[in-house]
Design a protein around this motif. Sequence first.
Motif, PDB file in Angstrom:
ATOM      1  N   ALA A 214       0.806  -1.227   0.000  1.00 60.69           N
ATOM      2  CA  ALA A 214       0.000   0.000   0.000  1.00 60.69           C
ATOM      3  C   ALA A 214       0.837   1.275   0.000  1.00 60.69           C
ATOM      4  O   ALA A 214       0.281   2.377  -0.064  1.00 60.69           O
ATOM      5  N   ARG A 215       2.148   1.167   0.047  1.00 62.17           N
ATOM      6  CA  ARG A 215       2.982   2.364   0.145  1.00 62.17           C
ATOM      7  C   ARG A 215       2.915   3.215  -1.126  1.00 62.17           C
ATOM      8  O   ARG A 215       2.823   2.694  -2.231  1.00 62.17           O
ATOM      9  N   THR A 216       2.974   4.527  -0.917  1.00 58.64           N
ATOM     10  CA  THR A 216       2.945   5.468  -2.035  1.00 58.64           C
ATOM     11  C   THR A 216       4.090   6.467  -1.982  1.00 58.64           C
ATOM     12  O   THR A 216       4.339   7.163  -2.961  1.00 58.64           O
ATOM     13  N   ALA A 217       4.761   6.585  -0.835  1.00 57.23           N
ATOM     14  CA  ALA A 217       5.775   7.624  -0.626  1.00 57.23           C
ATOM     15  C   ALA A 217       7.165   6.996  -0.491  1.00 57.23           C
ATOM     16  O   ALA A 217       7.290   5.793  -0.204  1.00 57.23           O
ATOM     17  N   PRO A 218       8.212   7.771  -0.644  1.00 57.90           N
ATOM     18  CA  PRO A 218       9.574   7.209  -0.588  1.00 57.90           C
ATOM     19  C   PRO A 218      10.027   6.801   0.806  1.00 57.90           C
ATOM     20  O   PRO A 218      10.893   5.946   0.940  1.00 57.90           O
ATOM     21  N   LYS A 219       9.458   7.399   1.864  1.00 59.22           N
ATOM     22  CA  LYS A 219       9.853   7.076   3.228  1.00 59.22           C
ATOM     23  C   LYS A 219       8.767   6.263   3.926  1.00 59.22           C
ATOM     24  O   LYS A 219       7.616   6.235   3.490  1.00 59.22           O
ATOM     25  N   LEU A 220       9.171   5.636   5.033  1.00 63.99           N
ATOM     26  CA  LEU A 220       8.247   4.799   5.800  1.00 63.99           C
ATOM     27  C   LEU A 220       8.305   5.200   7.267  1.00 63.99           C
ATOM     28  O   LEU A 220       9.387   5.229   7.871  1.00 63.99           O
ATOM     29  N   ALA A 221       7.153   5.545   7.846  1.00 64.26           N
ATOM     30  CA  ALA A 221       7.037   5.881   9.263  1.00 64.26           C
ATOM     31  C   ALA A 221       6.034   4.933   9.902  1.00 64.26           C
ATOM     32  O   ALA A 221       4.969   4.690   9.341  1.00 64.26           O
ATOM     33  N   ILE A 222       6.387   4.382  11.059  1.00 65.31           N
ATOM     34  CA  ILE A 222       5.537   3.404  11.731  1.00 65.31           C
ATOM     35  C   ILE A 222       5.376   3.801  13.191  1.00 65.31           C
ATOM     36  O   ILE A 222       6.359   4.107  13.872  1.00 65.31           O
ATOM     37  N   ILE A 223       4.133   3.784  13.677  1.00 64.00           N
ATOM     38  CA  ILE A 223       3.855   3.984  15.101  1.00 64.00           C
ATOM     39  C   ILE A 223       2.930   2.855  15.544  1.00 64.00           C
ATOM     40  O   ILE A 223       1.872   2.645  14.944  1.00 64.00           O
ATOM     41  N   ALA A 224       3.328   2.133  16.591  1.00 65.71           N
ATOM     42  CA  ALA A 224       2.518   1.017  17.084  1.00 65.71           C
ATOM     43  C   ALA A 224       2.491   1.030  18.596  1.00 65.71           C
ATOM     44  O   ALA A 224       3.465   1.419  19.242  1.00 65.71           O
ATOM     45  N   ALA A 225       1.359   0.602  19.149  1.00 67.20           N
ATOM     46  CA  ALA A 225       1.202   0.576  20.602  1.00 67.20           C
ATOM     47  C   ALA A 225       0.689  -0.780  21.047  1.00 67.20           C
ATOM     48  O   ALA A 225      -0.130  -1.406  20.360  1.00 67.20           O
ATOM     49  N   GLY A 226       1.173  -1.238  22.215  1.00 68.66           N
ATOM     50  CA  GLY A 226       0.678  -2.477  22.804  1.00 68.66           C
ATOM     51  C   GLY A 226       0.815  -3.661  21.871  1.00 68.66           C
ATOM     52  O   GLY A 226       1.837  -3.850  21.204  1.00 68.66           O
ATOM     53  N   ILE A 227      -0.256  -4.450  21.792  1.00 68.05           N
ATOM     54  CA  ILE A 227      -0.233  -5.645  20.946  1.00 68.05           C
ATOM     55  C   ILE A 227      -0.282  -5.274  19.469  1.00 68.05           C
ATOM     56  O   ILE A 227      -0.113  -6.132  18.595  1.00 68.05           O
ATOM     57  N   GLY A 228      -0.467  -3.974  19.165  1.00 65.18           N
ATOM     58  CA  GLY A 228      -0.416  -3.504  17.785  1.00 65.18           C
ATOM     59  C   GLY A 228       0.938  -3.672  17.127  1.00 65.18           C
ATOM     60  O   GLY A 228       1.072  -3.471  15.922  1.00 65.18           O
ATOM     61  N   VAL A 229       1.943  -4.039  17.894  1.00 61.66           N
ATOM     62  CA  VAL A 229       3.268  -4.261  17.302  1.00 61.66           C
ATOM     63  C   VAL A 229       3.305  -5.548  16.478  1.00 61.66           C
ATOM     64  O   VAL A 229       4.229  -5.737  15.684  1.00 61.66           O
ATOM     65  N   THR A 230       2.325  -6.450  16.657  1.00 66.35           N
ATOM     66  CA  THR A 230       2.420  -7.751  15.984  1.00 66.35           C
ATOM     67  C   THR A 230       2.388  -7.645  14.465  1.00 66.35           C
ATOM     68  O   THR A 230       3.267  -8.201  13.795  1.00 66.35           O
ATOM     69  N   PRO A 231       1.422  -6.936  13.857  1.00 64.53           N
ATOM     70  CA  PRO A 231       1.499  -6.811  12.398  1.00 64.53           C
ATOM     71  C   PRO A 231       2.669  -5.948  11.947  1.00 64.53           C
ATOM     72  O   PRO A 231       3.205  -6.148  10.855  1.00 64.53           O
ATOM     73  N   VAL A 232       3.080  -4.997  12.791  1.00 69.66           N
ATOM     74  CA  VAL A 232       4.224  -4.142  12.454  1.00 69.66           C
ATOM     75  C   VAL A 232       5.499  -4.965  12.364  1.00 69.66           C
ATOM     76  O   VAL A 232       6.336  -4.741  11.482  1.00 69.66           O
ATOM     77  N   ARG A 233       5.638  -5.926  13.252  1.00 71.33           N
ATOM     78  CA  ARG A 233       6.836  -6.774  13.225  1.00 71.33           C
ATOM     79  C   ARG A 233       6.916  -7.526  11.896  1.00 71.33           C
ATOM     80  O   ARG A 233       7.968  -7.595  11.246  1.00 71.33           O
ATOM     81  N   ALA A 234       5.794  -8.102  11.441  1.00 67.11           N
ATOM     82  CA  ALA A 234       5.773  -8.823  10.167  1.00 67.11           C
ATOM     83  C   ALA A 234       5.909  -7.857   8.989  1.00 67.11           C
ATOM     84  O   ALA A 234       6.577  -8.171   7.992  1.00 67.11           O
ATOM     85  N   LEU A 235       5.277  -6.690   9.092  1.00 63.92           N
ATOM     86  CA  LEU A 235       5.391  -5.677   8.041  1.00 63.92           C
ATOM     87  C   LEU A 235       6.842  -5.280   7.833  1.00 63.92           C
ATOM     88  O   LEU A 235       7.342  -5.231   6.699  1.00 63.92           O
ATOM     89  N   LEU A 236       7.528  -4.997   8.916  1.00 64.82           N
ATOM     90  CA  LEU A 236       8.926  -4.571   8.831  1.00 64.82           C
ATOM     91  C   LEU A 236       9.804  -5.690   8.289  1.00 64.82           C
ATOM     92  O   LEU A 236      10.722  -5.453   7.493  1.00 64.82           O
ATOM     93  N   GLU A 237       9.517  -6.919   8.696  1.00 62.83           N
ATOM     94  CA  GLU A 237      10.292  -8.062   8.216  1.00 62.83           C
ATOM     95  C   GLU A 237      10.159  -8.221   6.707  1.00 62.83           C
ATOM     96  O   GLU A 237      11.129  -8.532   6.007  1.00 62.83           O
ATOM     97  N   ASN A 238       8.962  -7.959   6.182  1.00 65.27           N
ATOM     98  CA  ASN A 238       8.675  -8.209   4.774  1.00 65.27           C
ATOM     99  C   ASN A 238       8.918  -6.994   3.884  1.00 65.27           C
ATOM    100  O   ASN A 238       9.002  -7.127   2.667  1.00 65.27           O
ATOM    101  N   ALA A 239       9.012  -5.806   4.485  1.00 68.48           N
ATOM    102  CA  ALA A 239       9.090  -4.576   3.694  1.00 68.48           C
ATOM    103  C   ALA A 239      10.400  -4.484   2.918  1.00 68.48           C
ATOM    104  O   ALA A 239      11.462  -4.856   3.418  1.00 68.48           O
ATOM    105  N   ARG A 240      10.316  -3.949   1.723  1.00 74.23           N
ATOM    106  CA  ARG A 240      11.496  -3.716   0.893  1.00 74.23           C
ATOM    107  C   ARG A 240      11.950  -2.284   1.146  1.00 74.23           C
ATOM    108  O   ARG A 240      11.435  -1.333   0.556  1.00 74.23           O
ATOM    109  N   ILE A 241      12.898  -2.133   2.054  1.00 77.78           N
ATOM    110  CA  ILE A 241      13.349  -0.795   2.440  1.00 77.78           C
ATOM    111  C   ILE A 241      14.869  -0.725   2.381  1.00 77.78           C
ATOM    112  O   ILE A 241      15.567  -1.701   2.656  1.00 77.78           O
TER     113      ILE A 241
END
Length: 474
Positions: free
Chosen positions: A342-369
């Motif tokens: 879903a990314r559209t911009a050149p940079k990536l910013a992520i904010i996650a709280a509590g158990i919300g880190v779970t999809p962020v962990r997989a997102l970061l692992e899979n992201a092409r950055i």
Amino acid sequence: MTTTQTPLRPVLPRRDSRMPRIDRRKQYARRARMSDLLVTLLWVSGAASVALYLAYSGAHEATTPASFVTTLGIVAGLIGSDFVLVMLVLAARVPLIDRTIGHDRAVAVHRQLGKPALYLLLAHGALLLIGYGMSSGVNPIAEIGPMLALPDMPLAFLGTALFILVVVTSLVAVRRRFSYEGWHLVHLLSYVAVITALPHQFSVGGILAAGTWQRVYWIGLYVLALGAIGVYRFLMPVISTFRHRITVAKVTTVSPGVVSIYLRGQDLRRLGSEGGQFLIWRFWTGRTWWHSHPISLSAMPSDTMARITVRELGNGSARISSIPVGTSVSIEGPYGLFSDVARTAPKLAIIAAGIGVTPVRALLENARIAPGEATILLRASSEREAYLWDEIGEIAAAKGATLYTMVGHRARSGPSWMSERDAQRRVTMRSVFPKLLESDLYLCGPSAWLDAVEADARAAGIPEHQIHAERFDW
């Protein structure tokens, strides 16, 4: 605000020459065009149902005040029925819709259509009673008896009553009084409501007379809506479940009340999941088989293993946190646009709280950055809520991302999504993410907290299409 356990120094942005360039603007433009097309089709479907009715009979029959009111009632019923069928398609988790607008937005539109559809169907019944009463010269209430004597009309009344129940239980104030499982069970009545109301549409009054394009059109709509539900909510999950044969391999404790469930299966990469997406999981034990759970992957699957991380937030999640090893698991999905796609911009910013880190962990692992391209901020009320932070720290370090952590109770002044200490230090979203306006902002956490973050992001000027939120509610 601090860095994670191993301090990370910001890395100057640079692009790895081995990493292929992704034209994110073109990807976004394609999704935007498809999204506009879907919205257009939604409105065209309602307009087409009215136009066909008026072309075949409606415009010629509205010659008296009574017949005009009756015609208005029929038009209201046609548009309301069309909205209900659109709602079913949006809830069917059709891959094309999910890839275009995402599961969250599809569900949001589905909910927004609920009240208008209900009001139109109620207006349909009321206007018909008034119109028939005006025609026969009797009280509209007295028309209910003769109307119920018409073929299939008792089923239509039953269908309307069931739909009222579904819409009322979907209101936020009412929904909060239900468990997810109980609400989901009631919501299944929407299928029954559609099926019970269907016969009268074809048998009463000759509105959809045989041999007309109007009848063909409505049969096509019902086949599309009910077929989408049958294929994508029932058939495809069964096929996927038997193909991958997933069972519980191990359950480990991450923190008090939080567990990671390791799942063993066959050819799990073929699930086609992106980091950040979720699946619907059903665990086949005597205590858990009757309800399903939308849970994000907390790690990218290998060929034989996958992992989810669950916090005990209710009876359902508490039961699956103690699931026995060897339990069979059925799945639906993966779903959602909370991913690198879903990314559209050149940079990536992520904010996650509590158990919300779970999809962020997989997102970061899979992201092409590339190194320096991503900045992550993890938020927790206390150190015990720092779920998977060590794993995210390792991934961030390996990919050259900047990682910050923020621990403490929410601020009473300043941005309420921050900790009190950082708000007093006048930390801002722009100070954490200097390239915010050039970034896609991914947010995940509890709804009330996430609303505050989104408001702060919009106030900072980030475009709406660059905000991607994953709410942990239903």
